[in-house]
Design an enzyme around this catalytic site. Structure first.
Site, PDB file in Angstrom:
ATOM      1  N   ASP A  11       3.876  26.291  61.958  1.00  0.00           N
ATOM      2  CA  ASP A  11       5.251  26.258  62.468  1.00  0.00           C
ATOM      3  C   ASP A  11       6.222  26.672  61.347  1.00  0.00           C
ATOM      4  OD1 ASP A  11       6.225  22.736  62.098  1.00  0.00           O
ATOM      5  OD2 ASP A  11       4.820  23.951  60.933  1.00  0.00           O
ATOM      6  N   ASP A  16       4.767  26.406  55.422  1.00  0.00           N
ATOM      7  CA  ASP A  16       3.819  27.190  56.234  1.00  0.00           C
ATOM      8  C   ASP A  16       3.747  28.620  55.716  1.00  0.00           C
ATOM      9  OD1 ASP A  16       5.461  25.215  58.068  1.00  0.00           O
ATOM     10  OD2 ASP A  16       3.505  25.426  59.041  1.00  0.00           O
ATOM     11  N   ASN A  38       8.799  22.659  63.128  1.00  0.00           N
ATOM     12  CA  ASN A  38       9.958  22.707  62.219  1.00  0.00           C
ATOM     13  C   ASN A  38      11.179  23.296  62.903  1.00  0.00           C
ATOM     14  OD1 ASN A  38       8.868  21.676  59.789  1.00  0.00           O
ATOM     15  ND2 ASN A  38       7.757  23.596  59.474  1.00  0.00           N
ATOM     16  N   THR A 123      -1.114  23.531  60.304  1.00  0.00           N
ATOM     17  CA  THR A 123      -0.077  23.036  59.386  1.00  0.00           C
ATOM     18  C   THR A 123       1.208  22.683  60.127  1.00  0.00           C
ATOM     19  OG1 THR A 123       0.735  25.271  58.927  1.00  0.00           O
ATOM     20  CG2 THR A 123      -1.014  24.430  57.498  1.00  0.00           C
ATOM     21  N   PHE A 164       5.665  13.958  59.648  1.00  0.00           N
ATOM     22  CA  PHE A 164       6.330  14.762  60.679  1.00  0.00           C
ATOM     23  C   PHE A 164       5.350  15.407  61.667  1.00  0.00           C
ATOM     24  CE2 PHE A 164       9.673  17.233  62.510  1.00  0.00           C
ATOM     25  CZ  PHE A 164       9.155  18.502  62.744  1.00  0.00           C
ATOM     26  N   ASN A 165       4.341  16.121  61.216  1.00  0.00           N
ATOM     27  CA  ASN A 165       3.473  16.865  62.134  1.00  0.00           C
ATOM     28  C   ASN A 165       2.797  15.943  63.149  1.00  0.00           C
ATOM     29  OD1 ASN A 165       3.984  19.374  61.015  1.00  0.00           O
ATOM     30  ND2 ASN A 165       2.271  19.256  59.570  1.00  0.00           N
ATOM     31  N   HIS A 238       3.830  21.420  51.225  1.00  0.00           N
ATOM     32  CA  HIS A 238       2.752  20.613  51.799  1.00  0.00           C
ATOM     33  C   HIS A 238       1.624  21.469  52.389  1.00  0.00           C
ATOM     34  CE1 HIS A 238       5.600  17.212  51.634  1.00  0.00           C
ATOM     35  NE2 HIS A 238       6.488  18.039  52.130  1.00  0.00           N
ATOM     36  N   ASP A 239       1.983  22.416  53.231  1.00  0.00           N
ATOM     37  CA  ASP A 239       0.981  23.126  54.035  1.00  0.00           C
ATOM     38  C   ASP A 239       0.014  23.952  53.206  1.00  0.00           C
ATOM     39  OD1 ASP A 239       3.485  23.754  56.560  1.00  0.00           O
ATOM     40  OD2 ASP A 239       2.118  22.063  56.290  1.00  0.00           O
TER      41      ASP A 239
HETATM   42  O1  RIB Z   1       5.499  16.648  56.795  1.00  0.00           O
HETATM   43  C1  RIB Z   1       5.356  17.966  56.306  1.00  0.00           C
HETATM   44  C2  RIB Z   1       4.967  18.882  57.412  1.00  0.00           C
HETATM   45  O2  RIB Z   1       6.014  18.927  58.377  1.00  0.00           O
HETATM   46  C3  RIB Z   1       4.797  20.340  56.944  1.00  0.00           C
HETATM   47  O3  RIB Z   1       3.838  20.953  57.759  1.00  0.00           O
HETATM   48  C4  RIB Z   1       6.138  20.948  57.190  1.00  0.00           C
HETATM   49  O4  RIB Z   1       6.052  22.357  57.439  1.00  0.00           O
HETATM   50  C5  RIB Z   1       6.562  20.241  58.442  1.00  0.00           C
HETATM   51  O5  RIB Z   1       5.977  20.933  59.537  1.00  0.00           O
HETATM   52 CA    CA Z   2       4.336  23.046  58.868  1.00  0.00          CA
END
Ligand code: RIB
Ligand code: CA
Length: 326
Positions: A11, A16, A38, A123, A164-165, A238-239
């Site tokens: 996303d 990403d 996102n 991701t 979040f994801n 993160h991703d």
């Molecule tokens: O919490 C981080 C994740 O949430 C990452 O994948 C970032 O791109 C958001 O999607």
């Molecule tokens: Ca992401």
């Protein structure tokens, strides 16, 4: 050696974008699929095309748009971190390429049935992956593994307990974790170790490649967003950790773990409930690794949870990747 065959579901999203750049350079990316997260689906799909055009691979890596919203919950987006476009910061022309007509879930199901030894990387929210499992249950036995950025062994970011994801689509995440697929989980506890700072930005700019400058702009924006929202001074991509783990498994230390997803908790909906009792000694607060042979037994692991990242070698991998894109 042949590159590992993957589909990257994402996303974009600043981090990403790093995942795409790492995957395209080091893995055999059969397709990039997009999911609302996102930013709304149209934005993340456009952004995936933009990233592939920046690195010169929009002609050989197809993009497939997937689900625009979670299985049950309404879509939650993160413009405070990624901007209204989902990829604010870098100035990139509108893409001249377009997404394929085939739906992402149809592409995932078709490709899994056609290709042996395929790995899924996710991701973003797991909506597309769960929908593919529901559509084609044979995915569970045919897919080598699914490597995700999502969840956490410890704290959350969107709530104190949920990342979040997973928070965006906990029903989809629960479906994936309980499906029987082997899950490699790069949670926040790991990805918060993947911090880039202003020095990293300068290192990216010094590479002298378009990808390096793009990465510097992405990171600069992400650091700024973190500063305004959380008063932090680094940006954690993160991703990219989920891809780096497949590119160089020595970068990450992980342990087997049973992971469930909380769906009903008032304070914990979207939490990845990690059972690491089998790793704890008599005093779980003391040490995750002490005396694992005599620790109380936990549930049978259904996943691997990443715990430690070799930060410096991770940054070196990202830099060498950006440098390789001429
Ligand atoms: O919490 C981080 C994740 O949430 C990452 O994948 C970032 O791109 C958001 O999607
Ligand atoms: Ca992401």
């Amino acid at each position: 050696m042949d590159k590992r065959k993957v589909i990257l579901d994402c996303d974009p999203g600043h981090d990403d974008a790093f995942a795409i750049m790492l995957a395209v350079q080091h893995l055999d990316v059969l397709g990039v699929t997009t999911v609302g997260g996102n930013s709304p689906l149209a934005n993340v799909t456009r952004n995936a095309l933009k990233v592939l055009e920046v690195i010169g691979h929009a002609d050989d890596v197809p993009v497939y748009a997937g689900h625009s919203c979670p299985m049950v919950a309404p879509l939650v987006t993160a413009p405070m971190f990624h901007g209204e476009s989902g990829l604010d910061g870098p100035v990139v022309p509108e893409p001249t390429h377009v997404a394929q007509a085939e739906h992402a879930v149809d592409f995932i199901c078709r490709t899994v049935m056609e290709q042996d030894d395929l790995t899924l990387i996710a991701t973003g929210p797991l909506t597309n992956i769960a929908a593919a499992i529901n559509r084609e249950p044979r995915i569970v036995e045919r897919v080598r593994e699914v490597c995700i950025m999502g969840g956490s062994v410890t704290y959350g970011n969107w709530t104190p307990t949920a990342e979040f994801n997973i928070y965006v689509d906990p029903e989809a995440a629960a479906r994936v974790f309980e499906s029987g697929l082997h899950v490699k989980m790069c949670g926040l506890n790991l990805t918060r170790q993947a911090a880039f700072d202003e020095g990293t930005v300068e290192r990216f700019r010094s590479l002298g490649t378009r990808a390096g400058d793009f990465a510097a702009d992405l990171t600069e924006f992400f650091i700024g967003a973190g500063r305004s929202v959380n008063d932090t001074h680094v940006g954690c991509m993160h991703d990219a950790c989920a891809v780096a783990w497949l590119v160089d498994p020595t970068l990450i230390r992980a342990v087997p773990m049973h992971i469930d997803v909380e769906l009903a908790g008032t304070l914990t909906r979207g939490m990845t409930v990690c059972d690491y009792r089998h790793l704890c000694g008599p005093d779980p607060a003391v040490d995750l690794y002490r005396d694992p042979l005599h620790a109380p037994r936990g549930k049978r692991p259904n996943a691997e949870a990443a715990l430690e990242l070799d930060h410096d070698r991770y940054v070196d991998l990202v830099c060498s990747t950006l440098e390789a894109y001429d």
